[in-house]
Design a protein around this motif. Structure first.
Motif, PDB file in Angstrom:
ATOM      1  N   LEU A  63      -5.936 -17.562  -9.614  1.00 36.04           N
ATOM      2  CA  LEU A  63      -6.475 -16.296  -9.157  1.00 36.04           C
ATOM      3  C   LEU A  63      -7.116 -16.462  -7.795  1.00 36.04           C
ATOM      4  N   ASP A  64      -6.863 -15.506  -6.924  1.00 34.57           N
ATOM      5  CA  ASP A  64      -7.458 -15.513  -5.597  1.00 34.57           C
ATOM      6  C   ASP A  64      -8.033 -14.120  -5.348  1.00 34.57           C
ATOM      7  N   LEU A  65      -9.139 -13.837  -6.019  1.00 29.53           N
ATOM      8  CA  LEU A  65      -9.703 -12.495  -5.972  1.00 29.53           C
ATOM      9  C   LEU A  65     -10.320 -12.176  -4.622  1.00 29.53           C
ATOM     10  N   ALA A  66     -10.573 -13.180  -3.809  1.00 32.63           N
ATOM     11  CA  ALA A  66     -11.232 -12.945  -2.531  1.00 32.63           C
ATOM     12  C   ALA A  66     -10.249 -12.696  -1.406  1.00 32.63           C
ATOM     13  N   ALA A  67      -8.949 -12.726  -1.692  1.00 29.19           N
ATOM     14  CA  ALA A  67      -7.957 -12.549  -0.623  1.00 29.19           C
ATOM     15  C   ALA A  67      -8.085 -11.171  -0.016  1.00 29.19           C
ATOM     16  N   PRO A  68      -8.350 -11.062   1.295  1.00 28.56           N
ATOM     17  CA  PRO A  68      -8.476  -9.747   1.930  1.00 28.56           C
ATOM     18  C   PRO A  68      -7.145  -9.051   2.038  1.00 28.56           C
ATOM     19  N   SER A  69      -7.197  -7.704   2.154  1.00 24.39           N
ATOM     20  CA  SER A  69      -5.959  -6.923   2.170  1.00 24.39           C
ATOM     21  C   SER A  69      -5.105  -7.215   3.389  1.00 24.39           C
ATOM     22  N   GLY A  70      -5.662  -7.762   4.438  1.00 24.20           N
ATOM     23  CA  GLY A  70      -4.879  -8.058   5.632  1.00 24.20           C
ATOM     24  C   GLY A  70      -4.399  -9.492   5.703  1.00 24.20           C
ATOM     25  N   SER A  71      -4.558 -10.266   4.631  1.00 18.16           N
ATOM     26  CA  SER A  71      -4.202 -11.672   4.643  1.00 18.16           C
ATOM     27  C   SER A  71      -2.694 -11.849   4.572  1.00 18.16           C
ATOM     28  N   PRO A  72      -2.185 -13.042   4.976  1.00 17.79           N
ATOM     29  CA  PRO A  72      -0.737 -13.277   4.862  1.00 17.79           C
ATOM     30  C   PRO A  72      -0.209 -13.069   3.455  1.00 17.79           C
ATOM     31  N   GLY A  73      -1.038 -13.402   2.433  1.00 16.00           N
ATOM     32  CA  GLY A  73      -0.598 -13.187   1.061  1.00 16.00           C
ATOM     33  C   GLY A  73      -0.333 -11.729   0.766  1.00 16.00           C
ATOM     34  N   PHE A  74      -1.188 -10.851   1.285  1.00 14.46           N
ATOM     35  CA  PHE A  74      -1.003  -9.418   1.096  1.00 14.46           C
ATOM     36  C   PHE A  74       0.266  -8.953   1.791  1.00 14.46           C
ATOM     37  N   LEU A  75       0.456  -9.387   3.033  1.00  9.39           N
ATOM     38  CA  LEU A  75       1.639  -8.981   3.783  1.00  9.39           C
ATOM     39  C   LEU A  75       2.910  -9.525   3.142  1.00  9.39           C
ATOM     40  N   ARG A  76       2.826 -10.722   2.598  1.00  3.88           N
ATOM     41  CA  ARG A  76       3.983 -11.293   1.900  1.00  3.88           C
ATOM     42  C   ARG A  76       4.307 -10.484   0.651  1.00  3.88           C
ATOM     43  N   ALA A  77       3.273 -10.019  -0.036  1.00  8.64           N
ATOM     44  CA  ALA A  77       3.486  -9.184  -1.218  1.00  8.64           C
ATOM     45  C   ALA A  77       4.134  -7.854  -0.838  1.00  8.64           C
ATOM     46  N   VAL A  78       3.703  -7.264   0.288  1.00  8.13           N
ATOM     47  CA  VAL A  78       4.325  -6.029   0.763  1.00  8.13           C
ATOM     48  C   VAL A  78       5.814  -6.255   1.012  1.00  8.13           C
ATOM     49  N   ALA A  79       6.128  -7.365   1.695  1.00  3.90           N
ATOM     50  CA  ALA A  79       7.526  -7.669   1.997  1.00  3.90           C
ATOM     51  C   ALA A  79       8.327  -7.901   0.719  1.00  3.90           C
ATOM     52  N   THR A  80       7.729  -8.572  -0.269  1.00  4.33           N
ATOM     53  CA  THR A  80       8.418  -8.820  -1.538  1.00  4.33           C
ATOM     54  C   THR A  80       8.706  -7.517  -2.269  1.00  4.33           C
ATOM     55  N   GLY A  81       7.711  -6.634  -2.333  1.00  6.38           N
ATOM     56  CA  GLY A  81       7.912  -5.352  -3.002  1.00  6.38           C
ATOM     57  C   GLY A  81       8.969  -4.507  -2.319  1.00  6.38           C
ATOM     58  N   ALA A  82       8.958  -4.505  -0.983  1.00  2.00           N
ATOM     59  CA  ALA A  82       9.964  -3.739  -0.242  1.00  2.00           C
ATOM     60  C   ALA A  82      11.356  -4.309  -0.464  1.00  2.00           C
ATOM     61  N   ALA A  83      11.476  -5.643  -0.410  1.00  2.67           N
ATOM     62  CA  ALA A  83      12.780  -6.277  -0.603  1.00  2.67           C
ATOM     63  C   ALA A  83      13.308  -6.011  -2.008  1.00  2.67           C
ATOM     64  N   LEU A  84      12.408  -5.995  -2.983  1.00  2.00           N
ATOM     65  CA  LEU A  84      12.818  -5.754  -4.363  1.00  2.00           C
ATOM     66  C   LEU A  84      13.505  -4.399  -4.497  1.00  2.00           C
ATOM     67  N   ASN A  85      12.877  -3.345  -3.986  1.00  2.00           N
ATOM     68  CA  ASN A  85      13.442  -2.006  -4.138  1.00  2.00           C
ATOM     69  C   ASN A  85      14.583  -1.728  -3.168  1.00  2.00           C
ATOM     70  N   LEU A  86      14.530  -2.317  -1.974  1.00  2.00           N
ATOM     71  CA  LEU A  86      15.631  -2.116  -1.038  1.00  2.00           C
ATOM     72  C   LEU A  86      16.904  -2.801  -1.532  1.00  2.00           C
ATOM     73  N   GLY A  87      16.731  -3.807  -2.384  1.00  2.00           N
ATOM     74  CA  GLY A  87      17.881  -4.509  -2.948  1.00  2.00           C
ATOM     75  C   GLY A  87      18.491  -3.819  -4.147  1.00  2.00           C
ATOM     76  N   ASN A  88      18.044  -2.611  -4.439  1.00  2.00           N
ATOM     77  CA  ASN A  88      18.574  -1.855  -5.577  1.00  2.00           C
ATOM     78  C   ASN A  88      19.134  -0.527  -5.078  1.00  2.00           C
ATOM     79  N   PRO A  89      20.390  -0.508  -4.624  1.00  2.00           N
ATOM     80  CA  PRO A  89      20.961   0.722  -4.065  1.00  2.00           C
ATOM     81  C   PRO A  89      21.151   1.832  -5.083  1.00  2.00           C
TER      82      PRO A  89
END
Length: 207
Positions: free
Chosen positions: A100-126
């Motif tokens: 658990l990394d509860l202190a990770a700020p919303s602008g951290s690389p982990g957050f941005l990586r999660a955004v990219a993962t979520g976008a890739a997940l749905n964009l990969g489902n035509p």
């Protein structure tokens, strides 16, 4: 009352019913929220919503018709999406439960990586663009004004981000996270198995 109010309400209801049906996005968001905290869950939620909104906009502008005419493009996106799900599923099987990394700020690389993962997940489902095309054609007028299309797209985006943020808030509660820490390994493997199965089904339909 505006004559467009009812079609928009029906569209919102149809999208909501389709959205809350458990699928890969739900599995990933709930897993991330329970295992890595709210920042990861919110990041995935935002990415999923961005991709869903993109597909909704594509449906409004007839991308589904283009895909129907260029079947190899549709199949290529399906294969990429299926492989991506299988890869995430295998990664879930191989990796230990994340800390658990509860202190990770919303602008951290982990957050941005999660955004990219979520976008890739749905964009990969035509298939999502086919779904949006079907409900837009069925529920909106034949000659839809531009503002109405924009309103429909906005409704989809707002619903998606609200729903998955609510999922994040639920699964990031301390009680859920404690349960995840106790059974994290088996949760990861269960989620991984489901993602591999969904990815394999997508690949089977594409080839």
């Amino acid at each position: 009352m505006s004559p467009y109010a009812l079609p928009l309400a029906e569209l919102a209801l149809a999208n909501f019913i389709g959205m809350i049906s458990p699928g890969p996005a739900f599995l990933l968001v709930s897993r991330a929220a329970a295992g890595r905290g709210r920042a990861a869950g919110f990041g995935l939620s935002l990415g999923v919503a961005i991709a869903a909104t993109t597909w909704a906009a594509a449906a409004c502008f007839g991308v589904a018709l283009v895909m129907a005419r260029f079947a190899p493009l549709y199949e290529a996106i399906q294969i990429a999406g299926g492989l991506y799900l299988v890869w995430i599923g295998i990664s879930a099987w191989r990796a230990p439960p994340p800390e658990l990394d509860l202190a990770a700020p919303s602008g951290s690389p982990g957050f941005l990586r999660a955004v990219a993962t979520g976008a890739a997940l749905n964009l990969g489902n035509p298939k999502i663009v086919i779904f949006f095309t079907s409900i837009f054609v069925a529920l909106l007028p034949a000659h839809t004004p531009l503002w109405l299309s924009a309103a429909a797209i906005a409704i989809v985006g707002l619903q998606e981000v609200t729903w998955y943020c609510l999922v994040t808030l639920l699964f990031s509660r301390a009680r859920v996270q404690r349960a995840y820490r106790r059974a994290g390994l088996w949760i990861e493997r269960t989620v991984g198995t489901l993602l591999i199965a969904i990815g394999a089904r997508i690949l089977g339909a594409a080839v």
